[in-house]
Design an enzyme around this catalytic site. Structure first.
Site, mmCIF file in Angstrom:
data_model
loop_
_atom_site.group_PDB
_atom_site.id
_atom_site.type_symbol
_atom_site.label_atom_id
_atom_site.label_comp_id
_atom_site.label_asym_id
_atom_site.label_seq_id
_atom_site.Cartn_x
_atom_site.Cartn_y
_atom_site.Cartn_z
ATOM 1 N N HIS A 178 72.559 -159.393 35.226
ATOM 2 C CA HIS A 178 71.945 -158.101 34.850
ATOM 3 C C HIS A 178 71.395 -158.294 33.351
ATOM 4 O O HIS A 178 72.023 -158.401 32.334
ATOM 5 C CB HIS A 178 73.100 -156.942 34.496
ATOM 6 C CG HIS A 178 72.631 -155.642 34.104
ATOM 7 N ND1 HIS A 178 73.266 -154.338 34.177
ATOM 8 C CD2 HIS A 178 71.488 -155.352 33.425
ATOM 9 C CE1 HIS A 178 72.605 -153.606 33.891
ATOM 10 N NE2 HIS A 178 71.467 -154.027 33.460
ATOM 11 N N ARG A 208 69.311 -157.672 30.042
ATOM 12 C CA ARG A 208 69.105 -156.895 29.326
ATOM 13 C C ARG A 208 67.979 -157.100 28.400
ATOM 14 O O ARG A 208 67.865 -158.112 28.156
ATOM 15 C CB ARG A 208 70.365 -156.142 28.709
ATOM 16 C CG ARG A 208 71.220 -155.411 29.412
ATOM 17 C CD ARG A 208 72.522 -155.021 28.824
ATOM 18 N NE ARG A 208 73.539 -154.269 29.903
ATOM 19 C CZ ARG A 208 73.464 -153.195 30.194
ATOM 20 N NH1 ARG A 208 72.634 -152.351 29.703
ATOM 21 N NH2 ARG A 208 74.519 -152.708 30.977
ATOM 22 N N GLU A 251 70.240 -156.908 38.807
ATOM 23 C CA GLU A 251 70.584 -155.516 38.339
ATOM 24 C C GLU A 251 69.857 -155.324 37.191
ATOM 25 O O GLU A 251 69.637 -156.021 36.318
ATOM 26 C CB GLU A 251 72.057 -155.245 37.985
ATOM 27 C CG GLU A 251 73.154 -155.502 39.129
ATOM 28 C CD GLU A 251 74.528 -155.250 38.662
ATOM 29 O OE1 GLU A 251 75.448 -155.345 39.683
ATOM 30 O OE2 GLU A 251 74.562 -155.523 37.392
ATOM 31 N N HIS A 263 82.746 -152.840 39.512
ATOM 32 C CA HIS A 263 82.988 -152.697 38.027
ATOM 33 C C HIS A 263 84.477 -152.609 37.728
ATOM 34 O O HIS A 263 85.020 -151.713 38.332
ATOM 35 C CB HIS A 263 82.350 -151.187 37.528
ATOM 36 C CG HIS A 263 81.641 -151.345 35.949
ATOM 37 N ND1 HIS A 263 80.831 -151.648 35.703
ATOM 38 C CD2 HIS A 263 82.562 -151.021 35.237
ATOM 39 C CE1 HIS A 263 80.625 -151.753 34.260
ATOM 40 N NE2 HIS A 263 81.836 -151.453 33.810
#
Length: 247
Positions: free
Chosen positions: A43, A45, A75, A199
């Site tokens: 993921h 960012r 993601e 998660h």
């Protein structure tokens, strides 16, 4: 059997504490794939506080060269920069999340009805042969919301299991959280949606999840696996999680 994709964000975050190349993101990817994981998840960012853009392409090269059957799942929130990254990396799966850039981690699913137009537009851009589009989904999503996700182009939804993971010290709340997840999984399956989940899943709570929530194609786990790897090592930890998923 539910497949396992190992999220490498925590590995990258540990590396980024120092201006050094270890722990190696691609090195750990090798270990988990050799141990039986079906793929890896990242993921990236905008601030690159864990996974960097360069990590994505290092993983692409690793998988193409040495693990052609392994999957890369990327993601992220669908900004122009994210969509550009996906176009360049060409992953097997893209998971769309509604995170704001400043969030520490994902903490809710999409409002599929409100954001249906956005998700439809993005899904059309992401469509490619051999690629799935997954969308992050609240654990208690309504059938109407799931219908909107499907209409927006989702191949799969990823059940947000954070509320269940937060019940580690409250067994009654865990039962209720699992019931929500199971109901949503049944509704998603009835609509023809594939189901991912992730998660705060751990060796402790994964068995109950696995026995209660049906139709799960894949789980993406990072924090729990990384924490357990400090004790057992990455290879043995992956084998332990696969043992749970095969029951």
């Amino acid at each position: 059997m539910t497949k396992l994709s190992v999220n490498l964000n925590a590995v990258a975050q540990l590396r980024n504490r120092r201006n050094l190349p270890w722990p190696s993101v691609t090195g750990i990817a090798r270990i988990v794939l050799d141990a039986g994981a079906v793929g890896v998840t990242v993921h990236p960012r905008p601030d690159e506080r864990h996974i960097r853009r360069s990590d994505v392409f290092d993983l692409v090269n690793l998988l193409r060269t040495d693990y052609p059957n392994a999957e890369l799942n990327i993601e992220g929130y669908p900004t122009p920069a994210f969509l550009e990254l996906v176009a360049a990396a060409n992953p097997h799966q893209v998971t769309l999340v509604p995170d704001a850039p400043e969030q520490a981690t994902s903490d809710h699913g999409w409002d599929f009805i409100t954001h249906q137009a956005l998700l439809s537009e993005v899904s059309a851009q992401l469509a490619a042969p051999g690629r799935r589009v997954a969308m992050f989904c609240d654990p208690d999503a309504s059938t109407e919301a799931l219908q909107a996700a499907k209409a927006a182009g989702a191949d799969r939804v990823e059940l947000y299991t954070g509320p269940y993971g937060a019940c580690y010290d409250n067994s009654d709340a865990a039962v209720s959280a699992l019931a929500d997840l199971a109901e949503t999984a049944h509704a998603a399956d009835a609509l023809g949606l594939g189901i991912n989940a992730g998660h705060d899943l751990t060796l402790a709570n994964l068995p109950a999840f696995q026995s209660t929530v049906p139709f799960v194609d894949e789980v993406s786990i990072g924090h729990g696996i990384t924490a357990d790897a400090l004790i057992f090592g990455f290879a043995e930890t992956v084998r332990k999680y696969l043992g749970v998923l095969s029951r």
